[in-house]
Design a protein around this motif. Sequence first.
Motif, PDB file in Angstrom:
ATOM      1  N   TYR A 199     -59.240  42.327  71.494  1.00  0.00           N
ATOM      2  CA  TYR A 199     -60.511  41.630  71.425  1.00  0.00           C
ATOM      3  C   TYR A 199     -60.626  40.562  72.514  1.00  0.00           C
ATOM      4  O   TYR A 199     -59.648  40.204  73.164  1.00  0.00           O
ATOM      5  CB  TYR A 199     -60.682  40.949  70.061  1.00  0.00           C
ATOM      6  CG  TYR A 199     -60.648  41.867  68.870  1.00  0.00           C
ATOM      7  CD1 TYR A 199     -61.714  42.721  68.584  1.00  0.00           C
ATOM      8  CD2 TYR A 199     -59.546  41.874  68.006  1.00  0.00           C
ATOM      9  CE1 TYR A 199     -61.687  43.551  67.474  1.00  0.00           C
ATOM     10  CE2 TYR A 199     -59.513  42.704  66.891  1.00  0.00           C
ATOM     11  CZ  TYR A 199     -60.591  43.550  66.631  1.00  0.00           C
ATOM     12  OH  TYR A 199     -60.559  44.378  65.539  1.00  0.00           O
ATOM     13  N   ASP A 249     -66.132  40.126  71.579  1.00  0.00           N
ATOM     14  CA  ASP A 249     -66.105  41.516  72.017  1.00  0.00           C
ATOM     15  C   ASP A 249     -65.482  42.369  70.913  1.00  0.00           C
ATOM     16  O   ASP A 249     -64.268  42.360  70.698  1.00  0.00           O
ATOM     17  CB  ASP A 249     -65.291  41.635  73.304  1.00  0.00           C
ATOM     18  CG  ASP A 249     -65.252  43.060  73.838  1.00  0.00           C
ATOM     19  OD1 ASP A 249     -65.788  43.973  73.175  1.00  0.00           O
ATOM     20  OD2 ASP A 249     -64.665  43.276  74.916  1.00  0.00           O
ATOM     21  N   SER A 275     -65.497  45.723  70.599  1.00  0.00           N
ATOM     22  CA  SER A 275     -65.499  47.126  71.033  1.00  0.00           C
ATOM     23  C   SER A 275     -64.691  48.057  70.128  1.00  0.00           C
ATOM     24  O   SER A 275     -65.128  49.198  69.874  1.00  0.00           O
ATOM     25  CB  SER A 275     -64.985  47.216  72.477  1.00  0.00           C
ATOM     26  OG  SER A 275     -65.839  46.531  73.363  1.00  0.00           O
ATOM     27  N   PRO A 288     -71.179  51.588  71.643  1.00  0.00           N
ATOM     28  CA  PRO A 288     -69.999  51.265  72.446  1.00  0.00           C
ATOM     29  C   PRO A 288     -70.115  49.857  73.044  1.00  0.00           C
ATOM     30  O   PRO A 288     -71.189  49.417  73.436  1.00  0.00           O
ATOM     31  CB  PRO A 288     -70.010  52.331  73.547  1.00  0.00           C
ATOM     32  CG  PRO A 288     -70.829  53.450  72.988  1.00  0.00           C
ATOM     33  CD  PRO A 288     -71.862  52.811  72.115  1.00  0.00           C
ATOM     34  N   GLY A 289     -68.996  49.160  73.100  1.00  0.00           N
ATOM     35  CA  GLY A 289     -68.972  47.847  73.719  1.00  0.00           C
ATOM     36  C   GLY A 289     -69.758  46.788  72.968  1.00  0.00           C
ATOM     37  O   GLY A 289     -70.209  45.808  73.573  1.00  0.00           O
ATOM     38  N   GLU A 290     -69.929  46.933  71.656  1.00  0.00           N
ATOM     39  CA  GLU A 290     -70.742  45.998  70.890  1.00  0.00           C
ATOM     40  C   GLU A 290     -70.103  44.605  70.840  1.00  0.00           C
ATOM     41  O   GLU A 290     -68.883  44.458  70.808  1.00  0.00           O
ATOM     42  CB  GLU A 290     -70.944  46.516  69.465  1.00  0.00           C
ATOM     43  CG  GLU A 290     -71.889  45.674  68.624  1.00  0.00           C
ATOM     44  CD  GLU A 290     -73.298  45.632  69.196  1.00  0.00           C
ATOM     45  OE1 GLU A 290     -73.581  44.694  69.961  1.00  0.00           O
ATOM     46  OE2 GLU A 290     -74.090  46.536  68.888  1.00  0.00           O
ATOM     47  N   HIS A 291     -70.961  43.577  70.853  1.00  0.00           N
ATOM     48  CA  HIS A 291     -70.536  42.188  70.735  1.00  0.00           C
ATOM     49  C   HIS A 291     -71.174  41.561  69.507  1.00  0.00           C
ATOM     50  O   HIS A 291     -72.338  41.813  69.194  1.00  0.00           O
ATOM     51  CB  HIS A 291     -70.953  41.376  71.971  1.00  0.00           C
ATOM     52  CG  HIS A 291     -70.100  41.634  73.171  1.00  0.00           C
ATOM     53  ND1 HIS A 291     -69.531  40.633  73.919  1.00  0.00           N
ATOM     54  CD2 HIS A 291     -69.708  42.793  73.759  1.00  0.00           C
ATOM     55  CE1 HIS A 291     -68.834  41.152  74.914  1.00  0.00           C
ATOM     56  NE2 HIS A 291     -68.942  42.463  74.845  1.00  0.00           N
TER      57      HIS A 291
END
Length: 309
Positions: free
Chosen positions: A72, A97, A99, A114-117
């Motif tokens: 993370y 982050d 992800s 994808p790549g969610e925050h």
Amino acid sequence: MRKLLIPAAAALAALSFQAQADTGKLLLTGGVSSIDGAAGGGLTPWAVIGSNASEGEWGLSAHASRLHTRDYGLTTYGVAAGWNERVEVSLARQDFDASPAIALNGIAPFGIQPGEHLKLDIFGAKLRVAGDAVLDSDSLMPQVAVGIEHKQLHPGSLGGVIDFLGAKRSGTDVYVSATKLLLGPGVLLNATLRNTQANENGLLGFGAAAPGRASRSWQAELSAAYLLRHDIAVGAEYRFKPNNLEALGRAAGLGSALHESDWKDVFIAWAPTHHLSFTLAWVDLGRVVPGITGSRRQSGAYAAAQVAF
């Protein structure tokens, strides 16, 4: 707001006890900014009022930090204002982050991108109610403050996960802190008692569906700093966490997949001037949602900077 800062972690400590020429306040006795925005250590607030302002004055500070663990990343940034060595208000944002959470799409159709925050906005207020860390340094009396931190989570495509957990998207922590400064040996000790419902500081919402814990609980947070010389300090922090979600995960057949660990750090801080401080730390967040990270410990380097007036 621009991104640049962390949880945990020990952004503070640099307590140089030289007098500040333009205000008379001792250098960095306002601490630095915690990950939630309040003045204190990186992981926990102290009873001190941030900025370089002394009695009868206004002061401002701004901070940014970054923590990167094995799976993370956490960026934090914010501003704070202090008045009359009595009142402090702060605003901060945490950008996490998340992800690895995309793996949850294999359990249920959560629709995680994808790549969610995860983003967490925090408004804080603190009031000194007793003592003075500097003036009472030769007595047993600590400086004591009470505070609140209202937190609003913006989960993005992780909203379905928050709903599955039965967690709310906003919550308010209240706390009391006691800070004892020992000028002779150059030691600062702090104890904070926090009443909270937050999961992972609010990044996974607040409370949980049964059989998880929906009620609030009291959690202790401890800090210690030692002054190596007038501009360098070392120290450590430990923050207990409520672990609201694990029982819910076990009931769902997930074992300890939702376990929440305590947070801790060790740090070194440098204050080249009374307006600037820089902190490096090693932070251990324990196992953060271990079900999607193979139960790996989430530890890593932390860096922070603060400017204060």
